[in-house]
Design a protein around this motif. Structure first.
Motif, PDB file in Angstrom:
ATOM      1  N   GLU A 529     -52.956 -50.580 -21.552  1.00  0.00           N
ATOM      2  CA  GLU A 529     -53.160 -49.363 -22.351  1.00  0.00           C
ATOM      3  C   GLU A 529     -53.386 -48.155 -21.448  1.00  0.00           C
ATOM      4  O   GLU A 529     -52.874 -47.056 -21.709  1.00  0.00           O
ATOM      5  N   ARG A 530     -54.133 -48.334 -20.360  1.00  0.00           N
ATOM      6  CA  ARG A 530     -54.369 -47.223 -19.445  1.00  0.00           C
ATOM      7  C   ARG A 530     -53.071 -46.809 -18.746  1.00  0.00           C
ATOM      8  O   ARG A 530     -52.829 -45.613 -18.506  1.00  0.00           O
ATOM      9  N   ALA A 531     -52.235 -47.789 -18.409  1.00  0.00           N
ATOM     10  CA  ALA A 531     -50.959 -47.455 -17.779  1.00  0.00           C
ATOM     11  C   ALA A 531     -50.082 -46.649 -18.734  1.00  0.00           C
ATOM     12  O   ALA A 531     -49.427 -45.676 -18.329  1.00  0.00           O
ATOM     13  N   CYS A 532     -50.088 -47.019 -20.025  1.00  0.00           N
ATOM     14  CA  CYS A 532     -49.321 -46.257 -21.007  1.00  0.00           C
ATOM     15  C   CYS A 532     -49.885 -44.852 -21.183  1.00  0.00           C
ATOM     16  O   CYS A 532     -49.137 -43.879 -21.345  1.00  0.00           O
ATOM     17  N   ALA A 533     -51.203 -44.738 -21.160  1.00  0.00           N
ATOM     18  CA  ALA A 533     -51.817 -43.416 -21.280  1.00  0.00           C
ATOM     19  C   ALA A 533     -51.426 -42.527 -20.104  1.00  0.00           C
ATOM     20  O   ALA A 533     -51.139 -41.328 -20.262  1.00  0.00           O
ATOM     21  N   ALA A 534     -51.397 -43.110 -18.901  1.00  0.00           N
ATOM     22  CA  ALA A 534     -50.993 -42.339 -17.731  1.00  0.00           C
ATOM     23  C   ALA A 534     -49.527 -41.934 -17.834  1.00  0.00           C
ATOM     24  O   ALA A 534     -49.154 -40.796 -17.512  1.00  0.00           O
ATOM     25  N   ALA A 535     -48.668 -42.858 -18.301  1.00  0.00           N
ATOM     26  CA  ALA A 535     -47.245 -42.542 -18.441  1.00  0.00           C
ATOM     27  C   ALA A 535     -47.026 -41.428 -19.452  1.00  0.00           C
ATOM     28  O   ALA A 535     -46.220 -40.518 -19.239  1.00  0.00           O
ATOM     29  N   SER A 536     -47.746 -41.493 -20.576  1.00  0.00           N
ATOM     30  CA  SER A 536     -47.623 -40.442 -21.590  1.00  0.00           C
ATOM     31  C   SER A 536     -48.071 -39.094 -21.038  1.00  0.00           C
ATOM     32  O   SER A 536     -47.431 -38.057 -21.269  1.00  0.00           O
ATOM     33  N   ALA A 537     -49.175 -39.091 -20.280  1.00  0.00           N
ATOM     34  CA  ALA A 537     -49.659 -37.846 -19.677  1.00  0.00           C
ATOM     35  C   ALA A 537     -48.666 -37.310 -18.649  1.00  0.00           C
ATOM     36  O   ALA A 537     -48.458 -36.095 -18.536  1.00  0.00           O
ATOM     37  N   MET A 538     -48.026 -38.224 -17.894  1.00  0.00           N
ATOM     38  CA  MET A 538     -47.010 -37.781 -16.931  1.00  0.00           C
ATOM     39  C   MET A 538     -45.856 -37.091 -17.645  1.00  0.00           C
ATOM     40  O   MET A 538     -45.350 -36.046 -17.193  1.00  0.00           O
ATOM     41  N   ALA A 539     -45.408 -37.693 -18.777  1.00  0.00           N
ATOM     42  CA  ALA A 539     -44.289 -37.111 -19.509  1.00  0.00           C
ATOM     43  C   ALA A 539     -44.618 -35.702 -19.988  1.00  0.00           C
ATOM     44  O   ALA A 539     -43.799 -34.779 -19.882  1.00  0.00           O
ATOM     45  N   LYS A 540     -45.833 -35.519 -20.503  1.00  0.00           N
ATOM     46  CA  LYS A 540     -46.230 -34.190 -20.971  1.00  0.00           C
ATOM     47  C   LYS A 540     -46.326 -33.203 -19.811  1.00  0.00           C
ATOM     48  O   LYS A 540     -45.930 -32.037 -19.928  1.00  0.00           O
ATOM     49  N   ALA A 541     -46.877 -33.662 -18.688  1.00  0.00           N
ATOM     50  CA  ALA A 541     -47.011 -32.779 -17.533  1.00  0.00           C
ATOM     51  C   ALA A 541     -45.642 -32.386 -16.982  1.00  0.00           C
ATOM     52  O   ALA A 541     -45.420 -31.230 -16.586  1.00  0.00           O
ATOM     53  N   ILE A 542     -44.702 -33.345 -16.949  1.00  0.00           N
ATOM     54  CA  ILE A 542     -43.352 -33.040 -16.461  1.00  0.00           C
ATOM     55  C   ILE A 542     -42.667 -32.050 -17.392  1.00  0.00           C
ATOM     56  O   ILE A 542     -41.983 -31.106 -16.951  1.00  0.00           O
ATOM     57  N   THR A 543     -42.849 -32.242 -18.715  1.00  0.00           N
ATOM     58  CA  THR A 543     -42.252 -31.315 -19.680  1.00  0.00           C
ATOM     59  C   THR A 543     -42.783 -29.902 -19.481  1.00  0.00           C
ATOM     60  O   THR A 543     -42.023 -28.920 -19.473  1.00  0.00           O
ATOM     61  N   SER A 544     -44.091 -29.782 -19.303  1.00  0.00           N
ATOM     62  CA  SER A 544     -44.690 -28.461 -19.078  1.00  0.00           C
ATOM     63  C   SER A 544     -44.199 -27.854 -17.772  1.00  0.00           C
ATOM     64  O   SER A 544     -43.885 -26.658 -17.694  1.00  0.00           O
ATOM     65  N   ASN A 545     -44.100 -28.678 -16.735  1.00  0.00           N
ATOM     66  CA  ASN A 545     -43.645 -28.176 -15.436  1.00  0.00           C
ATOM     67  C   ASN A 545     -42.176 -27.753 -15.501  1.00  0.00           C
ATOM     68  O   ASN A 545     -41.758 -26.792 -14.845  1.00  0.00           O
ATOM     69  N   ASN A 546     -41.388 -28.457 -16.291  1.00  0.00           N
ATOM     70  CA  ASN A 546     -39.972 -28.099 -16.416  1.00  0.00           C
ATOM     71  C   ASN A 546     -39.790 -26.741 -17.086  1.00  0.00           C
ATOM     72  O   ASN A 546     -38.840 -26.003 -16.778  1.00  0.00           O
ATOM     73  N   GLU A 547     -40.679 -26.412 -18.027  1.00  0.00           N
ATOM     74  CA  GLU A 547     -40.596 -25.090 -18.642  1.00  0.00           C
ATOM     75  C   GLU A 547     -40.783 -23.998 -17.595  1.00  0.00           C
ATOM     76  O   GLU A 547     -40.102 -22.964 -17.609  1.00  0.00           O
ATOM     77  N   ARG A 548     -41.709 -24.237 -16.688  1.00  0.00           N
ATOM     78  CA  ARG A 548     -41.931 -23.260 -15.614  1.00  0.00           C
ATOM     79  C   ARG A 548     -40.722 -23.196 -14.686  1.00  0.00           C
ATOM     80  O   ARG A 548     -40.298 -22.110 -14.267  1.00  0.00           O
ATOM     81  N   ARG A 549     -40.152 -24.372 -14.375  1.00  0.00           N
ATOM     82  CA  ARG A 549     -39.012 -24.405 -13.465  1.00  0.00           C
ATOM     83  C   ARG A 549     -37.806 -23.691 -14.075  1.00  0.00           C
ATOM     84  O   ARG A 549     -37.090 -22.962 -13.391  1.00  0.00           O
ATOM     85  N   ARG A 550     -37.565 -23.906 -15.350  1.00  0.00           N
ATOM     86  CA  ARG A 550     -36.435 -23.227 -15.997  1.00  0.00           C
ATOM     87  C   ARG A 550     -36.636 -21.713 -15.979  1.00  0.00           C
ATOM     88  O   ARG A 550     -35.679 -20.942 -15.834  1.00  0.00           O
TER      89      ARG A 550
END
Length: 647
Positions: A529-550
């Motif tokens: 469950e903790r690994a899934c929580a980390a993966a979900s947080a990574m996905a959100k962080a990458i999405t937010s970072n991609n907005e900045r990159r674009r």
């Protein structure tokens, strides 16, 4: 002179700045002790009890005077209004026979004086004409009171001396009124009386005001046996920001929709006060809900230390209620009724205890000296304590391997602290250099549990994660070495932060990929469950970072994440002089193969998280997943059932 004995310039400068703690503490203790002795001597020399009681006498007189001035300011304008109107009638400037003109003048008079609720004239046959206020509305009265013996007797008592006189308090319909009247003389002939009425419950609002200003409880007694005004009798206070005195005249009047009674009313209280907001009438003193005030008749007036207040007409007495003593200050005023009013304020006797009264002046001087000594000792202690705390904070941070929050300790005047701070700073710099190559969380746990035991290789079921950046190889061909390093550092900072936030361990970086696991060295029952929580947080962080990159014209990052749960060998793996705390086994290989399936399942996804059925079986129902097909991967004979994490 021998070079070995010569003192270097920097050493001499340091010696001038530094001071041994022992010397400083000796000087500090001597200074504090001297100040304490000086304070004791000063207390015995400059004690002045008389100054204390002089201040108390002044406070007594000022407190009572403030309350009497407020009462005068409340009632004197009413008396002046009656005097002015009666004078105009006597001089012929205002005619009683001109009903409309006379009514308009009374209307203006009552409108100008917010304290008055009714002004009326009584002729010799006790016929009444006047104006009354009902909330924001005004009405006229025109009636006969010849059948009312109380009114007839009250009017007869008004002297015909051409001056206003205050009469007996009248209580009608639960409302107490003070009334002031003056005989009307026209052309030397007595033609009637002019009377104005004021609802006295509004005095409780003034009493509440003085109570707040003087930190006591103010009150007014009617003849000493009835409570005329008290904070408990006051209505709710006006809205914050509104002066209480500006609203006091309207507090008990009906709301704006009230209608005046047609043809006037024979009820003074009914004319001036609304039924919904009517305040309580006066209360017998023996029945009032203030035990201190109830004990007023039993007060002790034997204290002769308030002679100045007594000479000014202020009585200072004490009241005992159980084990508590209260100081009561009162004076009598007889201007506004047929019986004198007792105006006063009381407050707890602890405010003026016997000890304070005897030693107040001396104590203030002693407190001054003690304050100086205390401040000096406090300043010195704080300086030393802050240095010790800084050193302790640095040591604690080092023990936790939290080098990012280690604050450098500035130079001080204490040689020992400077030496210790210098040694610790060097140690922090050294450890910080090594910390970049070893996970701090791992080192902390190994130290906490014992390196030999925690790092011993053993089999354990845990969850492994692999990440990879889609299309990185082609993208890196267009980057310089510095740009590639910056790109990966930014990416791994995001991913590592989420792993550590969810109690995971970063194992290694594989080019543009990362390997992490959960369940070691910390045993975790919910590692999947903790690994899934980390993966979900990574996905959100990458999405937010991609907005900045674009936004800055850079291509977005497309991330694949694979999760698998199973048995592995965990511990120190490697040569004797170069070890790596890691995991090995088929579970690791399968986890990497699941991550690679992202190329097949969603090749264009911004971020996709895939997991094996073993990982899915360890998750609670609250974790959202989508079942996909079974896939064959290299190294496994059977197909792998794959699930996608909902993100």
């Amino acid at each position: 002179m021998d070079d070995g004995l010569a003192m270097k310039p920097e050493s001499r400068a340091r010696t001038k700045r530094d001071m041994p703690i022992a010397r400083l503490l000796s000087i500090s203790f001597a200074l504090v002790t001297g100040l304490s002795i000086l304070a004791v001597l000063s207390l015995t020399v400059v004690a002045n009890v008389r100054n204390t009681f002089s201040l108390l006498n002044t406070r007594s007189m000022e407190t009572v005077e403030s309350l009497t001035l407020l009462i005068d300011a409340y009632l004197e304008p009413v008396e002046l209004t009656v005097r002015s109107l009666a004078g105009q009638i006597s001089k012929g400037e205002l005619s009683l026979s001109d009903e409309d003109g006379f009514g308009e003048v009374l209307h203006g008079a009552i409108a100008a004086n917010r304290m008055v609720v009714v002004i009326e004239t009584y002729d010799l046959d006790y016929n009444v004409r006047g104006v009354f206020r009902q909330g924001p509305l005004f009405g006229r009265s025109d009636r006969s009171t010849i059948q009312n013996p109380e009114i007839r007797e009250g009017i007869k008592l008004i002297p015909k001396d051409g001056r206003p006189h205050w009469g007996t308090l009248i209580e009608e319909n639960g409302v107490v009124h003070a009334n002031v009247g003056q005989a009307l003389v026209v052309g030397g002939e007595h033609v009637g009386h002019l009377i104005a009425a004021v609802p006295l419950p509004r005095m409780s609002a003034l009493v509440r005001q003085i109570s707040r200003e003087r930190s006591g409880t103010a009150f007014i007694l009617d003849g000493g046996d009835r409570v005329l005004a008290h904070p408990n009798l006051a209505p709710p206070p006006p809205p914050e920001g509104s002066p209480e005195s500006s609203l006091v005249a309207e507090e008990y009047t009906p709301e704006a929709g009230a209608q005046p009674p047609p043809g006037g009313s024979s009820d003074m209280a009914g004319r001036g006060l609304g039924q919904q907001e009517r305040p309580p009438a006066t209360v017998p003193l023996a029945e009032f809900d203030d035990p201190v005030l109830v004990a007023y008749p039993k007060r002790d007036t034997g204290d002769d230390l308030f002679e100045a207040a007594a000479e000014a007409g202020v009585e200072v007495s004490t009241v005992e209620i159980g084990d508590e003593t209260y100081i009561m200050m009162t004076t009598a005023i007889g201007s506004y009724a047929d019986r004198p009013w007792i105006v006063g304020v009381y407050f707890p006797g602890e405010d003026v205890s016997d000890e304070i009264r005897r030693l107040f002046g001396s104590t203030m001087v002693g407190i001054g000296f003690l304050a100086i000594g205390t401040l000096i000792a406090f300043w010195i202690g704080r300086r030393i304590g802050k240095l010790v705390a800084d050193l302790n904070g640095m040591a604690v941070s080092v023990s936790k391997l939290d080098f990012d929050h280690v604050k450098p300790i500035p130079p001080s005047r204490f040689r020992e602290f400077n030496q210790t701070a210098s040694v610790l700073s060097s140690m922090v710099s050294t450890l910080k250099a090594f910390a970049a190559y070893v996970p701090r969380r791992l080192v902390s746990r190994l130290i906490e549990w014992g390196v030999d035991e925690a790092a011993r290789s053993h089999e354990r079921v845990l969850t492994v994660m692999f990440t990879d950046v889609a299309g990185f190889t082609a993208q890196s061909e267009r980057m310089t070495a510095a740009e590639t390093a910056s790109y990966l550092n930014e990416l791994f900072s995001i991913l590592c932060a989420e792993v550590e936030a969810n109690s995971g361990t970063v194992d290694k970086f594989l080019g543009d990929g990362m390997m992490a696991f959960w369940g070691a060295p910390d045993p975790l029952d919910d590692h999947a469950e903790r690994a899934c929580a980390a993966a979900s947080a990574m996905a959100k962080a990458i999405t937010s970072n991609n907005e900045r990159r674009r936004a800055i014209g850079e291509p977005p990052v497309r991330l694949r994440i694979g999760l698998h749960t199973g048995p592995v060998v965990v511990g120190n793996i490697g040569a004797r002089d170069r070890m790596n705390y890691t995991i090995v086994g088929d579970t690791v290989n399968t986890g990497q193969r699941i991550e690679e399936l992202g190329k097949v399942v969603a090749p264009d996804a911004e971020c996709i998280v895939l997991m094996s059925v073993e990982t899915h079986a360890c998750l609670p129902e609250t974790v959202g997943t989508t079942q996909l097909s079974s896939y064959r991967v290299p190294g496994r004979e059977a197909a792998i059932q794959v699930y996608q994490l909902d993100i």
